[in-house]
Scaffold this motif. Structure first.
Motif, PDB file in Angstrom:
ATOM      1  N   SER A   1      -6.763   8.569  -5.001  1.00 55.62           N
ATOM      2  CA  SER A   1      -7.886   7.815  -4.457  1.00 55.62           C
ATOM      3  C   SER A   1      -7.555   7.285  -3.058  1.00 55.62           C
ATOM      4  CB  SER A   1      -8.220   6.670  -5.419  1.00 55.62           C
ATOM      5  OG  SER A   1      -9.246   5.890  -4.890  1.00 55.62           O
ATOM      6  N   TYR A   2      -6.360   6.725  -2.916  1.00 56.91           N
ATOM      7  CA  TYR A   2      -5.936   6.145  -1.632  1.00 56.91           C
ATOM      8  C   TYR A   2      -5.880   7.228  -0.543  1.00 56.91           C
ATOM      9  CZ  TYR A   2      -3.155   3.425   1.697  1.00 56.91           C
ATOM     10  OH  TYR A   2      -2.702   2.771   2.821  1.00 56.91           O
TER      11      TYR A   2
ATOM     12  N   ASP B   1      -4.284   6.307  -8.509  1.00 55.60           N
ATOM     13  CA  ASP B   1      -4.387   5.408  -7.349  1.00 55.60           C
ATOM     14  C   ASP B   1      -3.976   6.138  -6.067  1.00 55.60           C
ATOM     15  OD1 ASP B   1      -4.000   3.928  -9.832  1.00 55.60           O
ATOM     16  OD2 ASP B   1      -4.114   2.146  -8.574  1.00 55.60           O
TER      17      ASP B   1
ATOM     18  N   ASP C   1       0.878  -1.188   0.000  1.00 58.00           N
ATOM     19  CA  ASP C   1       0.000   0.000   0.000  1.00 58.00           C
ATOM     20  C   ASP C   1       0.906   1.225   0.000  1.00 58.00           C
ATOM     21  OD1 ASP C   1      -2.711  -1.007   0.349  1.00 58.00           O
ATOM     22  OD2 ASP C   1      -1.998  -1.710   2.297  1.00 58.00           O
TER      23      ASP C   1
ATOM     24  N   THR D   1      -9.568  13.986   3.804  1.00 58.15           N
ATOM     25  CA  THR D   1     -10.281  14.805   2.814  1.00 58.15           C
ATOM     26  C   THR D   1      -9.249  15.653   2.090  1.00 58.15           C
ATOM     27  OG1 THR D   1     -12.285  14.903   4.133  1.00 58.15           O
ATOM     28  CG2 THR D   1     -11.967  16.674   2.532  1.00 58.15           C
TER      29      THR D   1
ATOM     30  N   LYS E   1     -13.408  13.607  -1.246  1.00 57.85           N
ATOM     31  CA  LYS E   1     -13.306  12.529  -0.248  1.00 57.85           C
ATOM     32  C   LYS E   1     -13.725  11.239  -0.950  1.00 57.85           C
ATOM     33  CE  LYS E   1     -13.142  10.703   3.932  1.00 57.85           C
ATOM     34  NZ  LYS E   1     -11.871  10.499   4.606  1.00 57.85           N
ATOM     35  N   ASN E   2     -13.010  10.159  -0.672  1.00 55.33           N
ATOM     36  CA  ASN E   2     -13.304   8.860  -1.307  1.00 55.33           C
ATOM     37  C   ASN E   2     -13.401   9.005  -2.835  1.00 55.33           C
ATOM     38  OD1 ASN E   2     -13.334   7.375   1.109  1.00 55.33           O
ATOM     39  ND2 ASN E   2     -15.429   8.033   1.528  1.00 55.33           N
ATOM     40  N   ILE E   3     -12.387   9.587  -3.405  1.00 56.63           N
ATOM     41  CA  ILE E   3     -12.383   9.837  -4.854  1.00 56.63           C
ATOM     42  C   ILE E   3     -12.125   8.518  -5.584  1.00 56.63           C
ATOM     43  CG2 ILE E   3     -11.176  11.060  -6.722  1.00 56.63           C
ATOM     44  CD1 ILE E   3     -10.388  13.201  -4.558  1.00 56.63           C
ATOM     45  N   PRO E   4     -13.003   8.143  -6.517  1.00 59.16           N
ATOM     46  CA  PRO E   4     -12.740   6.908  -7.263  1.00 59.16           C
ATOM     47  C   PRO E   4     -11.545   7.082  -8.211  1.00 59.16           C
ATOM     48  CG  PRO E   4     -14.923   7.823  -7.801  1.00 59.16           C
ATOM     49  CD  PRO E   4     -14.246   8.804  -6.898  1.00 59.16           C
TER      50      PRO E   4
ATOM     51  N   SER F   1      -7.370  10.134  -0.490  1.00 59.15           N
ATOM     52  CA  SER F   1      -8.677  10.757  -0.218  1.00 59.15           C
ATOM     53  C   SER F   1      -9.606   9.851   0.585  1.00 59.15           C
ATOM     54  CB  SER F   1      -9.359  11.165  -1.523  1.00 59.15           C
ATOM     55  OG  SER F   1      -9.889  10.034  -2.171  1.00 59.15           O
ATOM     56  N   ALA F   2      -9.294   8.564   0.623  1.00 53.54           N
ATOM     57  CA  ALA F   2     -10.079   7.659   1.466  1.00 53.54           C
ATOM     58  C   ALA F   2      -9.685   7.810   2.934  1.00 53.54           C
ATOM     59  CB  ALA F   2      -9.875   6.217   1.011  1.00 53.54           C
ATOM     60  N   ARG F   3      -8.544   8.499   3.162  1.00 54.58           N
ATOM     61  CA  ARG F   3      -8.045   8.667   4.524  1.00 54.58           C
ATOM     62  C   ARG F   3      -8.107  10.119   5.006  1.00 54.58           C
ATOM     63  NH1 ARG F   3      -6.711   4.467   1.865  1.00 54.58           N
ATOM     64  NH2 ARG F   3      -6.450   2.516   3.025  1.00 54.58           N
TER      65      ARG F   3
END
Ligand SMILES: CC(=O)CC(=O)C(=O)O
Ligand SMILES: [Mg+2]
Length: 216
Positions: free
Chosen positions: A167-168, A164, A34, A174, A76-79, A170-172
């Motif tokens: 996205s990674y 990637d 990761d 904002t 946030k949580n950007i695909p 933004s999942a953690r």
């Protein structure tokens, strides 16, 4: 003081470590599964015309040239498939690292905040528009110490590509406008000394220079 003003002003510096296989290998790390994230304070920014300060607390200061992504809008949580649309521009950056303090921190299981975050540990270019870097995943970045080329990498060699990473992260955290993500350094990191001139560039499109000076 109006706290809401600075709470809403996004300006994080997020570093990604070990994102190039050859750099991970030169540091003796295995291939990460990761992205490895760390934060640098914005007080570490320094722009051209100002020096990199070699801190008294450090005895092994290293250069790491990196492509920085400047976030253009909140997310946030950007695909992954939408990540490029959050890029507002790029910077060329040098992730200055107190390697001795980082090694000591690693041994003790401590964070890298001091090793990565001291004053002037983030030399940056002005923000470059997305048009200046048409192929961000296939862009040459290089660094010279006193005119000797020591890093000469290409962003195509990233382990985790730019979408990637966005996205990674933004999942953690904002992501906010003007946050900067440093995307990791290619191989060839090494020490700088007081009095040396560090020059870094993006292919033959852009270059910037910094002198290394002693902390007073
Ligand atoms: C070992 C490191 O300092 C990781 C890092 O910042 C990198 O770019 O890789
Ligand atoms: Mg780095």
């Amino acid at each position: 003081m109006d706290v809401s003003k600075f709470v809403s002003l996004g300006r994080k510096i997020i570093g990604v470590g070990r994102n190039y296989k050859a750099h991970a290998a030169e540091m003796g790390y295995s291939h990460p599964t990761d992205p490895v994230l760390f934060l640098k304070p914005t007080s570490s920014y320094v722009t051209q015309g100002n020096p990199i300060i070699y801190p008294k607390l450090c005895s092994n200061l290293h250069h790491e040239v990196e492509l920085g992504i400047v976030i253009g809008r909140k997310g946030k949580n950007i695909p992954i498939h939408d990540a490029l649309s959050f890029i507002g521009g790029y910077v060329l950056a040098i992730d200055m690292t107190a390697r001795d303090l980082q090694s000591a921190a690693k041994t003790k299981g401590n964070p890298w905040s001091i090793a990565k975050g001291m004053d002037t540990f983030c030399p940056v270019s002005p923000v470059l528009s997305v048009a200046v870097i048409p192929e961000p995943q296939n862009t040459a970045i290089w660094l010279k110490v006193n005119d000797k080329l020591v890093q000469n990498g290409c962003t195509k060699d990233m382990i985790f590509p730019i979408p990637d990473i966005i996205s990674y992260v933004s999942a953690r955290f904002t992501l906010e406008e003007h946050d900067v993500i440093l995307t990791g350094t290619p191989e060839g990191v090494g020490p700088v000394e007081i009095g040396q001139k560090i020059t870094a560039g993006i292919g033959d499109t852009f270059e910037m220079g910094f002198e290394v000076v002693e902390e007073k």
